[in-house]
Design a protein around this motif. Structure first.
Motif, mmCIF file in Angstrom:
data_model
loop_
_atom_site.group_PDB
_atom_site.id
_atom_site.type_symbol
_atom_site.label_atom_id
_atom_site.label_comp_id
_atom_site.label_asym_id
_atom_site.label_seq_id
_atom_site.Cartn_x
_atom_site.Cartn_y
_atom_site.Cartn_z
ATOM 1 N N ALA A 1 5.279 11.846 -5.367
ATOM 2 C CA ALA A 1 5.727 10.458 -5.530
ATOM 3 C C ALA A 1 4.657 9.648 -6.254
ATOM 4 O O ALA A 1 4.954 8.875 -7.171
ATOM 5 N N GLY A 2 3.408 9.847 -5.858
ATOM 6 C CA GLY A 2 2.309 9.128 -6.498
ATOM 7 C C GLY A 2 2.166 9.513 -7.971
ATOM 8 O O GLY A 2 1.983 8.642 -8.837
ATOM 9 N N LEU A 3 2.255 10.799 -8.246
ATOM 10 C CA LEU A 3 2.188 11.255 -9.635
ATOM 11 C C LEU A 3 3.288 10.611 -10.462
ATOM 12 O O LEU A 3 3.068 10.161 -11.590
ATOM 13 N N PHE B 1 7.798 2.355 -11.328
ATOM 14 C CA PHE B 1 7.184 2.969 -10.143
ATOM 15 C C PHE B 1 8.273 3.637 -9.297
ATOM 16 O O PHE B 1 8.133 4.767 -8.846
ATOM 17 N N PHE B 2 9.353 2.858 -9.077
ATOM 18 C CA PHE B 2 10.467 3.329 -8.245
ATOM 19 C C PHE B 2 11.072 4.596 -8.837
ATOM 20 O O PHE B 2 11.243 5.605 -8.140
ATOM 21 N N MET B 3 11.410 4.549 -10.128
ATOM 22 C CA MET B 3 12.030 5.724 -10.766
ATOM 23 C C MET B 3 11.115 6.942 -10.657
ATOM 24 O O MET B 3 11.548 8.035 -10.300
ATOM 25 N N GLY B 4 9.846 6.754 -11.000
ATOM 26 C CA GLY B 4 8.912 7.876 -10.975
ATOM 27 C C GLY B 4 8.718 8.435 -9.578
ATOM 28 O O GLY B 4 8.761 9.650 -9.366
ATOM 29 N N ALA B 5 8.528 7.532 -8.617
ATOM 30 C CA ALA B 5 8.244 7.981 -7.251
ATOM 31 C C ALA B 5 9.463 8.679 -6.643
ATOM 32 O O ALA B 5 9.331 9.700 -5.963
ATOM 33 N N LYS C 1 0.860 -1.187 0.000
ATOM 34 C CA LYS C 1 0.000 0.000 0.000
ATOM 35 C C LYS C 1 0.890 1.228 0.000
ATOM 36 O O LYS C 1 1.851 1.302 0.766
ATOM 37 N N PHE C 2 0.605 2.147 -0.886
ATOM 38 C CA PHE C 2 1.308 3.421 -0.864
ATOM 39 C C PHE C 2 0.280 4.491 -0.534
ATOM 40 O O PHE C 2 -0.799 4.531 -1.122
ATOM 41 N N GLN D 1 9.587 4.396 1.084
ATOM 42 C CA GLN D 1 10.195 5.557 1.735
ATOM 43 C C GLN D 1 9.913 6.843 0.956
ATOM 44 O O GLN D 1 9.705 7.905 1.539
ATOM 45 N N SER D 2 9.888 6.719 -0.367
ATOM 46 C CA SER D 2 9.744 7.928 -1.194
ATOM 47 C C SER D 2 8.392 8.603 -0.996
ATOM 48 O O SER D 2 8.207 9.753 -1.379
#
Lengths: 416, 416
Positions: B355-357, B333-337, B215-216, B298-299
């Protein structure tokens, strides 16, 4: 060699930016214009609807109003083979390049809607909004002499803008503009234009013109379970059939009266008006004239008459089948929500949830736009119960088969 | 006459029901199977990932693992001209009828993913899930000798089921299966199969196998305003470019190493493993090996290293560009967040929102599936800030142009 390649890439990139910018500017213009004229439509309609409610005798002038509408469409609605009386179908055919949307279509349908609403025909106003959206786009198209491919996209963004402004749902509007014109596929190349036009129109309507949209509240969403899914599927079949029945009856009445009165739309609408008067007297209530927002809102909160959905179905099919105009979305919302309300006495699901399901599923089956209908549920009900709404959209979409509000939707491949 | 007509209609109706039932049954079977094997994938992967984290020296075996993976694909991955090494592209081509999906593809990519994860390659596992989804569907297709048109639909529902099961997002899964295979249009005729397979797979994974998904949480969504929209557009351009850069680098490395080592995938992956070891030693951390879920989480909460997004980009491009396998969604996801997290120091928007965007926009640009990406945001973040996410999806989709994770996506019409 490398330099030439880079120069070419730069050129291509510049071109890309130029095209994008043009689209953003055009779509913004459409958004502002369509948002503004839709605001006028909504405010005028509200005023006329309230006037009628305060003066119930106005219904007796509905047949005369019908003659007026028939006259407009017969003597001012046609131009070089394109007929404004086709309504949304003409807009759809315009997108497909089969017909030309008429600029006069918007003003005519506005006046027709005002007449229909003031004298108590059963109708919405979304069709009027969409046709005006098409007209505004067509005006821009002719003014700038836009090419055929871009014409498509501009018309689609006009539809998006109108839907977003009429319902206060910008995301659904964007998707709807892309999805409405075809049955079975979406055209992404119009994505940017539709999104920009949709958002701009929505904010123009709400922020610049202060229009407020109705809110329907779903109080409770049942827990996810197989039993609940089964119930949702069962009721969605009924909602799909409801929509199917409405579309068949409405188109049947249209065909029959057009043949009977030899395409004399004045006599058609006059007789239609008489039938609506008779029905209103028969049922002894004005609940099924106009948009019927009161009962629609009521259906989310307390019992409505068990025959309400079928009464609205007949009133609307007669009104629009005999040539009055306005829109079919709100009537479908009404039919679906009241049927849901009625079902809550026999199906063990929360009343407001059933009303919401009916609203969305009936609309989905009529408009044949499952993804837009799903987004409509998200924007209307804040994303509650999205799993159920997806299933409801899917089921009602399948049940309705290839029938729908607009025969001009092209069919790409079978639904199943 | 009438009786014959009615009989024909009844026949047609019976046919329709029969076809629908067949699809529901087949899709349910696919959902149960794919949901179950995906559960095995997720649980095994978690176990192997934890093992690697507890035994960091395992990374030194990554080059040897590479040789194993290369061996599998070189000597067991091909069958009558179809190559399992094509990964998701083979599934896409299978849907288009250009290639045949191999049943062995799923087992091979599972083993390959286990090796990649155990020895610390930077990868996800969604690709493995989707390829296994394709394999399971192909198994059913060959067993029942399904015709070519229905083959398409079954493969698409396998993709849907796998996506839904891998991410715990059934609606996105359904849309993704329809949207992934083409760039620019959706195939509604597969709607029912994809929805059923997706829901069944999701509930099989969660209810029958007890898998829990990450969950984020987005803590705050800014008020709707023109300024915020402008900021969202600006950062989404960056997210789109990030994804574009990743796709270009990843495909560039693949092309270069394939040429350099004359398609010897064992040497390719061996060298790739060595590079990953060197990079890991150089950066002095294991944050960019494996899925990197800790830093991804964490992000959304606190600062991450400002170079995290580019580190992950390089690690993943090398890992997957040299022939390791797994999935590209979680790395994107990781790169974007993390890029969103880094941008929060200069752009005045809430960190978790950025981060979500970034997570959604980077995925959208890579997968070229704007509607599925929008639904992913709705399912991941409970429908918060949907207007912003639509804009982010649109912008990143446009920025990425016709580049993406899977060159086999067909292009229907220009994006603009």
């Amino acid at each position: 060699m490398e330099a030439a390649k880079t120069a070419k890439a730069t050129e291509k990139y510049k071109n890309y930016i130029a095209i994008l910018s043009t689209w953003v500017i055009l779509a913004t213009a459409i958004g502002i214009l369509v948002g503004s004229v839709t605001s006028v439509l909504l405010n005028t309609n509200d005023f006329l609807g309230e006037t009628r409610e305060a003066n119930t005798w106005l219904i007796y002038f509905l047949p005369l109003g019908g003659i007026l509408i028939g006259y407009m469409y017969m003597y001012h609605g046609k131009e070089s083979g394109n007929d404004a009386a086709l309504g949304n179908n003409l807009v759809i055919e315009g997108v497909h390049g089969k017909s030309r949307v008429l600029r006069r279509m918007g003003p005519i349908v506005y006046i027709g809607t005002f007449i229909t609403v003031l004298f108590g025909g059963s109708t919405g106003r979304e069709g009027a909004a969409i046709q005006m959206g098409g007209s505004v786009s067509q005006g821009i198209i002719q003014f700038f002499k836009i090419n055929p491919i871009d014409t498509k996209i501009l018309l689609m963004s006009g539809i998006s803008a109108a839907f977003a402004a009429a319902f206060g749902t910008p995301i659904t509007g964007a998707i709807f503009g892309m999805e409405m014109v075809t049955l079975g596929k979406m055209k992404y190349n119009a994505f940017i234009a539709c999104v920009v036009a949709s958002f701009v129109a929505h904010y123009t309507t709400e922020k610049a013109w202060g229009v407020e949209h109705e809110k329907f509240i779903i109080q409770a969403i049942p827990e996810l379970s197989i039993v609940t899914f089964a119930k949702v599927i069962a009721v969605s079949i009924l909602f799909g059939l409801l929509s199917l029945l409405y579309c068949q009856l409405r188109h049947g009445i249209q065909k029959y009266t057009e043949k009977l009165f030899n395409k004399n739309h004045m006599i058609r609408a006059f007789v239609g008006g008489l039938v609506i008067i008779a029905l209103t007297v028969l049922i002894g209530s004005y609940d099924y004239n106009g948009r019927g927002l009161d009962m629609l809102e009521q259906s989310f909160k307390e019992d409505v008459p068990p025959y309400a959905f079928i009464a609205k179905l007949v009133f609307t099919a007669v009104t629009l089948g005999t040539g009055f105009v306005g829109g079919e979305a709100i009537p479908l919302f009404f039919m679906g929500a009241t049927l849901g309300n009625t079902l809550s006495t026999i199906v063990d699901l929360p009343m407001s949830f059933l009303a919401g399901l009916g609203l969305i599923a009936a609309f989905c089956a009529g408009a044949n736009t499952p993804i837009a209908a799903l987004f409509l549920s998200i924007e209307m009900f804040d994303g509650k119960g999205i799993e159920y709404f997806l299933v409801a959209c899917l089921v009602s979409y399948i049940v309705s088969g290839h029938h729908g509000l607009w025969p001009s939707q092209s069919v790409y491949g079978s639904k199943s």
